[in-house]
Design an enzyme around this catalytic site. Sequence first.
Site, PDB file in Angstrom:
ATOM      1  N   VAL A  57       0.839  -1.205   0.000  1.00 48.51           N
ATOM      2  CA  VAL A  57       0.000   0.000   0.000  1.00 48.51           C
ATOM      3  C   VAL A  57       0.875   1.255   0.000  1.00 48.51           C
ATOM      4  O   VAL A  57       0.620   2.197  -0.750  1.00 48.51           O
ATOM      5  CB  VAL A  57      -0.975  -0.004   1.199  1.00 48.51           C
ATOM      6  CG1 VAL A  57      -1.794   1.276   1.236  1.00 48.51           C
ATOM      7  CG2 VAL A  57      -1.903  -1.223   1.134  1.00 48.51           C
ATOM      8  N   CYS A  58       1.917   1.263   0.822  1.00 52.10           N
ATOM      9  CA  CYS A  58       2.820   2.417   0.872  1.00 52.10           C
ATOM     10  C   CYS A  58       3.577   2.569  -0.441  1.00 52.10           C
ATOM     11  O   CYS A  58       3.797   3.691  -0.916  1.00 52.10           O
ATOM     12  CB  CYS A  58       3.792   2.279   2.032  1.00 52.10           C
ATOM     13  SG  CYS A  58       2.987   2.189   3.646  1.00 52.10           S
ATOM     14  N   ASP A  59       3.980   1.469  -1.016  1.00 52.52           N
ATOM     15  CA  ASP A  59       4.673   1.459  -2.298  1.00 52.52           C
ATOM     16  C   ASP A  59       3.837   2.183  -3.359  1.00 52.52           C
ATOM     17  O   ASP A  59       4.330   3.073  -4.045  1.00 52.52           O
ATOM     18  CB  ASP A  59       4.929  -0.003  -2.705  1.00 52.52           C
ATOM     19  CG  ASP A  59       5.610  -0.153  -4.039  1.00 52.52           C
ATOM     20  OD1 ASP A  59       6.831  -0.331  -4.068  1.00 52.52           O
ATOM     21  OD2 ASP A  59       4.897  -0.116  -5.074  1.00 52.52           O
TER      22      ASP A  59
END
Length: 164
Positions: A57-59
């Site tokens: 998700v952060c990627d």
Amino acid sequence: MKVKFKGNEVNLLGKEVKTGDNAPDFKVVSNDLKDITLKDTKGIRILLSVPSIDTPVCDIEVKEFNKRASDLKNTTIYTISMDLPFAQARWCAANDIERVHTASDYKYRDFGEKYGVYAEELGLLARAAFVLDSNNKVIYSEYCSEITNQPDFDSIIEAAEKAQ
């Protein structure tokens, strides 16, 4: 304040930062191990709080903001997590991240507490976004109610554009 992580409630330590507030000062660590404070930043700033830059998700979030950053003038984007600066630098290099600056709260845990995003049970930062104008006024604040959800990309970019 409480948010959820994979459906389970977690406590966020610190004070919630709201639109209209003066941005709290903070101290984080850059990829070259230098301290960064709010005073070291200028112009319009987008501050993204993420649990770990090296998760799916952060990627997606950081890559999306890196792509959109080229359209923003006088705006600097910072992604702040508890990841070590070495890991952040390695991830940025591997993913051609050139327009988003990463910073770590691992050493001081100052950003997490001052912006109310330190997830006590996880030892990580919750997902949140703040847009600051050039006078350090918070013009946009978003705490994701579920840490594994993306923030509202369009609203964040729109707030930064309006501050131009």
